[in-house]
Design a protein around this motif. Structure first.
Motif, PDB file in Angstrom:
ATOM      1  N   PHE A  21      -5.702  20.718   9.852  1.00  0.00           N
ATOM      2  CA  PHE A  21      -4.745  20.190  11.523  1.00  0.00           C
ATOM      3  C   PHE A  21      -3.626  20.650  11.459  1.00  0.00           C
ATOM      4  CE2 PHE A  21      -8.708  17.668  11.980  1.00  0.00           C
ATOM      5  CZ  PHE A  21      -8.409  17.348  13.262  1.00  0.00           C
ATOM      6  N   ARG A  22      -2.728  21.276  12.156  1.00  0.00           N
ATOM      7  CA  ARG A  22      -0.892  21.749  12.163  1.00  0.00           C
ATOM      8  C   ARG A  22      -0.461  20.223  12.830  1.00  0.00           C
ATOM      9  NH1 ARG A  22      -1.779  24.855  16.301  1.00  0.00           N
ATOM     10  NH2 ARG A  22      -0.541  23.779  17.562  1.00  0.00           N
ATOM     11  N   LEU A  23       0.877  20.221  11.953  1.00  0.00           N
ATOM     12  CA  LEU A  23       1.487  18.828  12.683  1.00  0.00           C
ATOM     13  C   LEU A  23       2.210  19.481  13.581  1.00  0.00           C
ATOM     14  CD1 LEU A  23       2.388  15.687  11.691  1.00  0.00           C
ATOM     15  CD2 LEU A  23       3.420  16.788  10.176  1.00  0.00           C
ATOM     16  N   ASP A  24       2.830  18.858  14.926  1.00  0.00           N
ATOM     17  CA  ASP A  24       3.701  19.598  15.853  1.00  0.00           C
ATOM     18  C   ASP A  24       4.150  18.195  15.872  1.00  0.00           C
ATOM     19  OD1 ASP A  24       1.954  20.798  16.441  1.00  0.00           O
ATOM     20  OD2 ASP A  24       0.683  20.055  17.634  1.00  0.00           O
ATOM     21  N   TYR A  25       4.409  16.583  15.097  1.00  0.00           N
ATOM     22  CA  TYR A  25       5.323  16.312  16.264  1.00  0.00           C
ATOM     23  C   TYR A  25       4.969  14.765  15.301  1.00  0.00           C
ATOM     24  CZ  TYR A  25       7.913  12.845  18.483  1.00  0.00           C
ATOM     25  OH  TYR A  25       9.071  11.986  18.844  1.00  0.00           O
ATOM     26  N   VAL A  26       6.630  14.252  14.210  1.00  0.00           N
ATOM     27  CA  VAL A  26       6.644  12.865  13.843  1.00  0.00           C
ATOM     28  C   VAL A  26       7.649  12.889  14.321  1.00  0.00           C
ATOM     29  CG1 VAL A  26       6.941  11.771  12.069  1.00  0.00           C
ATOM     30  CG2 VAL A  26       5.144  13.925  12.130  1.00  0.00           C
ATOM     31  N   GLY A  27       7.623  11.612  15.204  1.00  0.00           N
ATOM     32  CA  GLY A  27       8.849  10.855  15.028  1.00  0.00           C
ATOM     33  C   GLY A  27       7.822   9.287  15.211  1.00  0.00           C
ATOM     34  N   GLU A  28       9.874   8.003  14.966  1.00  0.00           N
ATOM     35  CA  GLU A  28       9.603   7.048  14.937  1.00  0.00           C
ATOM     36  C   GLU A  28       9.074   6.232  15.903  1.00  0.00           C
ATOM     37  OE1 GLU A  28       9.948   5.375  12.037  1.00  0.00           O
ATOM     38  OE2 GLU A  28       9.880   6.695  11.285  1.00  0.00           O
ATOM     39  N   ALA A  29       8.416   4.872  16.174  1.00  0.00           N
ATOM     40  CA  ALA A  29       7.908   4.474  17.830  1.00  0.00           C
ATOM     41  C   ALA A  29       9.048   3.499  17.784  1.00  0.00           C
ATOM     42  CB  ALA A  29       6.127   3.720  17.343  1.00  0.00           C
ATOM     43  N   SER A  30       9.775   3.121  18.892  1.00  0.00           N
ATOM     44  CA  SER A  30      10.525   2.108  19.183  1.00  0.00           C
ATOM     45  C   SER A  30      10.260   0.879  19.463  1.00  0.00           C
ATOM     46  CB  SER A  30      11.337   2.690  20.500  1.00  0.00           C
ATOM     47  OG  SER A  30      10.113   2.266  21.707  1.00  0.00           O
ATOM     48  N   ALA A  31      10.730  -0.148  19.167  1.00  0.00           N
ATOM     49  CA  ALA A  31      10.126  -1.931  19.262  1.00  0.00           C
ATOM     50  C   ALA A  31       9.742  -2.067  20.236  1.00  0.00           C
ATOM     51  CB  ALA A  31      11.054  -2.419  19.099  1.00  0.00           C
ATOM     52  N   ASP A  32       9.475  -1.546  21.592  1.00  0.00           N
ATOM     53  CA  ASP A  32       9.066  -1.449  22.740  1.00  0.00           C
ATOM     54  C   ASP A  32       7.576  -0.548  22.772  1.00  0.00           C
ATOM     55  OD1 ASP A  32      10.475   0.292  23.415  1.00  0.00           O
ATOM     56  OD2 ASP A  32      11.082  -0.626  25.068  1.00  0.00           O
ATOM     57  N   SER A  33       7.631   0.495  21.437  1.00  0.00           N
ATOM     58  CA  SER A  33       6.320   1.054  22.070  1.00  0.00           C
ATOM     59  C   SER A  33       5.077   0.931  22.065  1.00  0.00           C
ATOM     60  CB  SER A  33       5.833   1.662  20.819  1.00  0.00           C
ATOM     61  OG  SER A  33       5.087   2.393  20.846  1.00  0.00           O
ATOM     62  N   TYR A  34       4.340   0.995  22.824  1.00  0.00           N
ATOM     63  CA  TYR A  34       2.773   0.469  24.079  1.00  0.00           C
ATOM     64  C   TYR A  34       1.851   0.022  22.562  1.00  0.00           C
ATOM     65  CZ  TYR A  34      -1.490  -0.053  27.121  1.00  0.00           C
ATOM     66  OH  TYR A  34      -1.736  -0.101  27.880  1.00  0.00           O
ATOM     67  N   LEU A  35       2.183   1.321  21.822  1.00  0.00           N
ATOM     68  CA  LEU A  35       1.281   1.251  19.969  1.00  0.00           C
ATOM     69  C   LEU A  35       1.005  -0.203  19.799  1.00  0.00           C
ATOM     70  CD1 LEU A  35       2.461   4.274  18.508  1.00  0.00           C
ATOM     71  CD2 LEU A  35       0.529   3.827  19.411  1.00  0.00           C
ATOM     72  N   TYR A  36       2.489  -1.074  20.242  1.00  0.00           N
ATOM     73  CA  TYR A  36       1.865  -3.013  19.634  1.00  0.00           C
ATOM     74  C   TYR A  36       1.594  -3.525  20.437  1.00  0.00           C
ATOM     75  CZ  TYR A  36       6.079  -1.606  16.536  1.00  0.00           C
ATOM     76  OH  TYR A  36       6.996  -1.611  15.738  1.00  0.00           O
ATOM     77  N   THR A  37       1.024  -3.107  21.580  1.00  0.00           N
ATOM     78  CA  THR A  37       0.107  -3.803  22.693  1.00  0.00           C
ATOM     79  C   THR A  37      -1.319  -2.998  22.360  1.00  0.00           C
ATOM     80  OG1 THR A  37       2.051  -3.825  23.707  1.00  0.00           O
ATOM     81  CG2 THR A  37       0.036  -4.366  24.758  1.00  0.00           C
ATOM     82  N   VAL A  38      -1.846  -1.977  22.512  1.00  0.00           N
ATOM     83  CA  VAL A  38      -3.439  -1.877  22.666  1.00  0.00           C
ATOM     84  C   VAL A  38      -3.502  -1.982  20.708  1.00  0.00           C
ATOM     85  CG1 VAL A  38      -2.694  -0.026  24.435  1.00  0.00           C
ATOM     86  CG2 VAL A  38      -2.647   0.898  21.778  1.00  0.00           C
ATOM     87  N   PHE A  39      -3.381  -1.736  20.175  1.00  0.00           N
ATOM     88  CA  PHE A  39      -3.167  -1.898  18.838  1.00  0.00           C
ATOM     89  C   PHE A  39      -2.899  -3.110  18.143  1.00  0.00           C
ATOM     90  CE2 PHE A  39      -3.128   2.605  19.030  1.00  0.00           C
ATOM     91  CZ  PHE A  39      -4.689   2.892  18.233  1.00  0.00           C
ATOM     92  N   LYS A  40      -2.336  -3.966  18.793  1.00  0.00           N
ATOM     93  CA  LYS A  40      -2.094  -5.523  18.596  1.00  0.00           C
ATOM     94  C   LYS A  40      -1.602  -5.233  17.188  1.00  0.00           C
ATOM     95  CE  LYS A  40      -6.122  -7.322  21.314  1.00  0.00           C
ATOM     96  NZ  LYS A  40      -5.267  -7.536  22.199  1.00  0.00           N
ATOM     97  N   LEU A  41      -0.868  -5.159  17.264  1.00  0.00           N
ATOM     98  CA  LEU A  41       0.099  -4.927  15.970  1.00  0.00           C
ATOM     99  C   LEU A  41       1.823  -5.635  15.985  1.00  0.00           C
ATOM    100  CD1 LEU A  41       0.243  -0.882  15.730  1.00  0.00           C
ATOM    101  CD2 LEU A  41      -0.986  -2.805  13.637  1.00  0.00           C
ATOM    102  N   PRO A  42       1.980  -6.838  14.890  1.00  0.00           N
ATOM    103  CA  PRO A  42       3.003  -7.370  14.820  1.00  0.00           C
ATOM    104  C   PRO A  42       3.976  -6.976  14.790  1.00  0.00           C
ATOM    105  CG  PRO A  42       2.496  -7.492  12.508  1.00  0.00           C
ATOM    106  CD  PRO A  42       1.124  -6.150  13.545  1.00  0.00           C
ATOM    107  N   ALA A  43       5.267  -7.324  15.370  1.00  0.00           N
ATOM    108  CA  ALA A  43       6.573  -7.074  15.942  1.00  0.00           C
ATOM    109  C   ALA A  43       7.082  -6.602  14.672  1.00  0.00           C
ATOM    110  CB  ALA A  43       7.286  -8.025  16.332  1.00  0.00           C
TER     111      ALA A  43
END
Length: 172
Positions: A47-69
């Protein structure tokens, strides 16, 4: 701006085309160590790496994956030559990820052109390999599938397709 919006803006100055109807975007796998995961997905699978970025504190990733703050999230989008951003890896630091125990409820299925050398490289990483399975499909296709578990326990099923040679007729 979301990670996806930043990625789209970085790839093109024109607005993204909106597709109507059903479209599978990509699986997103949570991993403990992004660099270690890239050994498989980028270095071995191709796979070709296209993009890497830090998620913001209000990223939807926390909600959908139920990750702690307190989880520190880094998102990576990877592409193939035919599928932009075909898979995503999200690194979750500062949180213990529980093991993924069988029975497996999802597997990521990936077509490769040559299965054997990829499995050899996966074996060299001492990852769990699942025995291969081969079958034929009309008209003359031979499928070989083989699975493994990545560093984080995700079930990855690789397959290759070859055209079977026609049987040689005896000549007299």
């Amino acid at each position: 701006m979301t990670i996806d919006a930043q990625s789209n803006a970085a790839q093109s100055n024109s607005p993204p085309a909106i597709k109507a109807g059903l479209h599978l975007k990509r699986p997103c796998l949570i991993v403990a160590d992004l660099q270690r995961a890239l050994q498989i997905y980028q270095d071995i699978l191709g796979f070709r790496l296209d993009y890497v970025g830090e998620a913001s504190a209000d990223s939807y990733l926390y909600t959908v994956f139920k990750l702690p703050a307190q989880a520190q999230l880094t998102f990576a989008a990877l592409s193939t030559e035919h599928e932009p951003r075909a898979i995503a890896l999200t690194e979750a630091k500062n949180v213990d990820l529980p093991p993924l125990l069988p029975p497996h409820r999802i597997g990521t299925v990936i077509q490769v052109s040559d299965l054997a050398p990829i499995i050899q490289q996966i074996q060299a990483l001492n990852l769990e390999i699942i025995p291969p399975c081969s079958f034929t499909a009309p008209p003359n296709l031979v499928f070989t599938e083989q699975g493994f578990h990545d560093f984080d326990g995700h079930l990855i099923i690789l397959y290759q397709v070859k055209v079977a040679e026609a049987p040689h007729e005896a000549t007299t």
